[in-house]
Design a protein around this motif. Sequence first.
Motif, PDB file in Angstrom:
ATOM      1  N   ILE A  78      -1.772  21.494  -9.403  1.00 26.97           N
ATOM      2  CA  ILE A  78      -1.646  22.096  -8.265  1.00 26.97           C
ATOM      3  C   ILE A  78      -1.176  21.307  -7.230  1.00 26.97           C
ATOM      4  O   ILE A  78      -0.424  21.736  -6.232  1.00 26.97           O
ATOM      5  N   GLU A  79      -1.293  19.875  -7.298  1.00 27.05           N
ATOM      6  CA  GLU A  79      -0.830  19.162  -6.484  1.00 27.05           C
ATOM      7  C   GLU A  79       0.709  18.786  -6.748  1.00 27.05           C
ATOM      8  O   GLU A  79       1.489  17.930  -5.874  1.00 27.05           O
ATOM      9  N   GLY A  80       1.367  19.392  -7.586  1.00 30.75           N
ATOM     10  CA  GLY A  80       2.791  19.203  -8.089  1.00 30.75           C
ATOM     11  C   GLY A  80       3.034  18.442  -9.426  1.00 30.75           C
ATOM     12  O   GLY A  80       2.033  18.235 -10.150  1.00 30.75           O
ATOM     13  N   GLU A  81       3.983  17.733  -9.443  1.00 29.28           N
ATOM     14  CA  GLU A  81       4.347  17.025 -10.699  1.00 29.28           C
ATOM     15  C   GLU A  81       3.560  15.676 -10.970  1.00 29.28           C
ATOM     16  O   GLU A  81       3.210  15.000  -9.835  1.00 29.28           O
ATOM     17  N   ARG A  82       3.083  15.418 -12.153  1.00 28.70           N
ATOM     18  CA  ARG A  82       2.189  14.470 -12.249  1.00 28.70           C
ATOM     19  C   ARG A  82       2.671  13.789 -13.635  1.00 28.70           C
ATOM     20  O   ARG A  82       2.513  14.305 -14.884  1.00 28.70           O
ATOM     21  N   ILE A  83       2.872  12.432 -13.426  1.00 25.10           N
ATOM     22  CA  ILE A  83       3.526  11.473 -14.697  1.00 25.10           C
ATOM     23  C   ILE A  83       2.483  10.444 -15.096  1.00 25.10           C
ATOM     24  O   ILE A  83       2.004   9.860 -14.183  1.00 25.10           O
ATOM     25  N   PRO A 130       0.834  -1.312   0.025  1.00 23.90           N
ATOM     26  CA  PRO A 130      -0.151  -0.098  -0.035  1.00 23.90           C
ATOM     27  C   PRO A 130       0.932   1.325   0.093  1.00 23.90           C
ATOM     28  O   PRO A 130       0.407   2.529  -0.516  1.00 23.90           O
ATOM     29  N   ASP A 131       1.930   1.193   0.404  1.00 26.60           N
ATOM     30  CA  ASP A 131       3.036   2.453   0.689  1.00 26.60           C
ATOM     31  C   ASP A 131       3.313   2.971  -0.618  1.00 26.60           C
ATOM     32  O   ASP A 131       3.938   4.196  -0.771  1.00 26.60           O
ATOM     33  N   PHE A 132       3.059   2.199  -1.675  1.00 25.98           N
ATOM     34  CA  PHE A 132       3.406   2.734  -3.054  1.00 25.98           C
ATOM     35  C   PHE A 132       2.424   3.682  -3.656  1.00 25.98           C
ATOM     36  O   PHE A 132       2.411   4.460  -4.416  1.00 25.98           O
ATOM     37  N   PHE A 133       1.209   3.856  -2.648  1.00 26.40           N
ATOM     38  CA  PHE A 133       0.104   4.521  -3.130  1.00 26.40           C
ATOM     39  C   PHE A 133      -0.259   6.012  -2.192  1.00 26.40           C
ATOM     40  O   PHE A 133       0.268   5.853  -1.066  1.00 26.40           O
ATOM     41  N   VAL A 134      -0.770   6.959  -3.048  1.00 21.23           N
ATOM     42  CA  VAL A 134      -1.355   7.982  -2.294  1.00 21.23           C
ATOM     43  C   VAL A 134      -2.575   7.666  -1.169  1.00 21.23           C
ATOM     44  O   VAL A 134      -3.065   6.547  -1.713  1.00 21.23           O
ATOM     45  N   GLU A 135      -2.826   8.094  -0.324  1.00 24.11           N
ATOM     46  CA  GLU A 135      -4.033   7.710   0.585  1.00 24.11           C
ATOM     47  C   GLU A 135      -5.104   7.512  -0.463  1.00 24.11           C
ATOM     48  O   GLU A 135      -5.936   6.642  -0.117  1.00 24.11           O
ATOM     49  N   VAL A 141      -0.852   6.631 -13.177  1.00 22.64           N
ATOM     50  CA  VAL A 141      -0.778   8.140 -12.801  1.00 22.64           C
ATOM     51  C   VAL A 141      -0.107   8.350 -11.599  1.00 22.64           C
ATOM     52  O   VAL A 141      -0.345   7.828 -10.443  1.00 22.64           O
ATOM     53  N   ILE A 142       1.070   9.055 -11.672  1.00 30.08           N
ATOM     54  CA  ILE A 142       1.936   9.111 -10.559  1.00 30.08           C
ATOM     55  C   ILE A 142       2.273  10.561  -9.943  1.00 30.08           C
ATOM     56  O   ILE A 142       2.388  11.494 -11.111  1.00 30.08           O
ATOM     57  N   LEU A 143       2.127  10.916  -8.616  1.00 25.32           N
ATOM     58  CA  LEU A 143       2.252  12.127  -8.346  1.00 25.32           C
ATOM     59  C   LEU A 143       3.716  12.276  -7.276  1.00 25.32           C
ATOM     60  O   LEU A 143       4.106  11.255  -6.636  1.00 25.32           O
ATOM     61  N   ARG A 144       4.318  13.401  -7.617  1.00 19.90           N
ATOM     62  CA  ARG A 144       5.357  13.516  -6.845  1.00 19.90           C
ATOM     63  C   ARG A 144       4.950  14.173  -5.370  1.00 19.90           C
ATOM     64  O   ARG A 144       4.228  15.217  -5.283  1.00 19.90           O
ATOM     65  N   THR A 145       5.480  13.449  -4.275  1.00 21.33           N
ATOM     66  CA  THR A 145       4.884  13.810  -2.984  1.00 21.33           C
ATOM     67  C   THR A 145       6.139  14.166  -2.011  1.00 21.33           C
ATOM     68  O   THR A 145       7.435  13.760  -2.368  1.00 21.33           O
ATOM     69  N   PRO A 146       6.139  14.587  -0.796  1.00 20.04           N
ATOM     70  CA  PRO A 146       7.182  14.930  -0.117  1.00 20.04           C
ATOM     71  C   PRO A 146       7.958  13.510   0.049  1.00 20.04           C
ATOM     72  O   PRO A 146       9.161  13.501   0.368  1.00 20.04           O
ATOM     73  N   ASP A 147       7.367  12.413  -0.060  1.00 18.69           N
ATOM     74  CA  ASP A 147       7.837  11.139   0.427  1.00 18.69           C
ATOM     75  C   ASP A 147       8.167  10.161  -1.031  1.00 18.69           C
ATOM     76  O   ASP A 147       8.342   9.253  -0.931  1.00 18.69           O
ATOM     77  N   GLY A 148       8.199  11.158  -2.086  1.00 16.89           N
ATOM     78  CA  GLY A 148       8.846  10.668  -3.322  1.00 16.89           C
ATOM     79  C   GLY A 148       7.702  10.282  -4.481  1.00 16.89           C
ATOM     80  O   GLY A 148       6.575  10.922  -4.062  1.00 16.89           O
TER      81      GLY A 148
END
Lengths: 163, 420
Positions: free
Chosen positions: A100-105, A32-37, A133-140
């Motif tokens: 708005i949530e940052g980089e989105r790949i 699950p840690d590979f995913f945002v909430e 669809v991948i987001l850049r978060t503070p945790d990578g």
Amino acid sequence: MNMVDFKTYYELLTLYSDYAMVCDSPAWESWPDFFVEEGVYRLQPRENFEQGLPLCLLALESKNMIRDRVYGVKETLYHDPYYQRHIVGTPRILSIEQGIEGERITSEANYTVIRTKYDGESTVFNVGYYHDVILRTPDGLKFLSRLCVYDSEMIANSLIYPI
Amino acid sequence: MRDDPTVFPESPVWAGEGTSRVPFWAYTREDLYKKELDRFFYNGHWCYVGLEAEIPNAGDFRRTVVGERSVIMVRDPEGHVNVVENVCAHRGMRFCRERHGHAKDFFCPYHQWNYNLKGDLQGVPFLRGVKQEGKVNGGMPKDFKVADHGLTKLKVAVRGGVVFASFDHEVEPLETFLGPTILKYFDRVFDGRKLEILGYRRQRIPGNWKLMQENIKDPYHPGLLHTWFSTFGLWRADNKSELKMDEHFRHAAMISTRGQGGKNADVVSGVDSFKDQMKLNDPRLLDIVPEPWWGGPTAVMTTLFPSVIIQQQVNSVSTRHIQPNGQGSFDFVWTHFGFADDTTEMKERRLIQANLFGPAGFVSADDGEVIEWSQEGFESKPSHRTLIEMGGTDIGDADHMVTETLIRGMYQYWRKVMGE
């Protein structure tokens, strides 16, 4: 499309290869840690995808639901134990956007999963591609969504572990 | 010393009149399997082929099977549903290769014979031969009649949007075949509402096809094998429940009303699958909203012999099509659906609850596994037999789940039809 910088591409490759190694190890608690909430995981037969039918083999609609699947795999599903091995192709990037949530790949990669049961030969178990669809978060980098569209017409009896 | 020490009997005989002990060879013999195809799938029975909603418009078709025989379900220009065998009248080719599509007619690519959507042969290339240098070469014999060489047409029955077919044109009416008791549970789901197809799931299970019928005639296992059923009270021995059969004991309905779950020591103590502390992280997996058409029960599982299971488990509904391929394997095809008047929320709910079912389902994945393991036991010692004596050895409807009476009923019917 703009040329992607090496650091970003390397991070993407790392995400793909780390994900595969977690699927192939018994450390499914980390899956699950590979995913945002609010991240979504879907494993869908190609025929449904191509006909625009919404049914998936698994449709886990949040990180919490993915956690519930991990519990199922580890604690509640009686099944023939097996090893699995993911072979994931090189990802191709479809787009990189600044939202708005940052980089989105948005990216895709082919995959093959080989299954080996105790006392058995290794067989091709599930083949398809990831559409992510991948987001850049503070945790990578984290998946906002991972859709696995599989070609394999017949599931060889049952599918237990994560693809 | 034992009379017959062989593990592989040459002329096995089912001992006695009862059906509470089924010989392993009933699942492993190819000759019996072929006889089953003949007597259950190809004669005297209606088999499921699909849902009308899969072919809504004239010209829509879908390829499916009856037993091992490939058939095409198609809607003709008049709007009628026809089912024809996918074998060309000329050289026997299985000509239709697409799984679904839209067509004005069918044709076999080999020699371009073509058929209308009712299965009638329309044209044969060079029927009257080919003229060359003043003479006619070839052509079919003078007495060849195009009208005599259509595709094999099956008898078709449509009820509540479900399509059944039979190669046997003498088969009794569908309603008689199901009988009044089972018909009631069939109509409970398929009451004429328009259906909406949600999608398909396919799995190949290495076990004899009868084991899947047995699995859904076995109310003893769900609260034991399936953690989700025992822990959340969806299906277990302390639920209010009924078991009903048709007069021949071939079809059955298992009817259950969800209990509170939790720790009733009588039904969960010592049960490995029961997880007292289990809580869902995402409660949407069990966001159950009762629907008026349920009329009380939260789950009704209906087995229609030999080819299909109709599932209503809370908000998840599906047909599960049994497609045998050999005595030791069958394909199991799930068609999940909803109703055209479902709200967006209800459709979403059905899709999320579908995670419990199918080849990866929190509940159903185990069923395929135990069927495989049963078949392995059977293959290793066909001279042995199962023991189906929970609740006694008799056959009859019941008002509880602690019985294997429905399986005994199915085998009484099986023995009668098979003459074994």
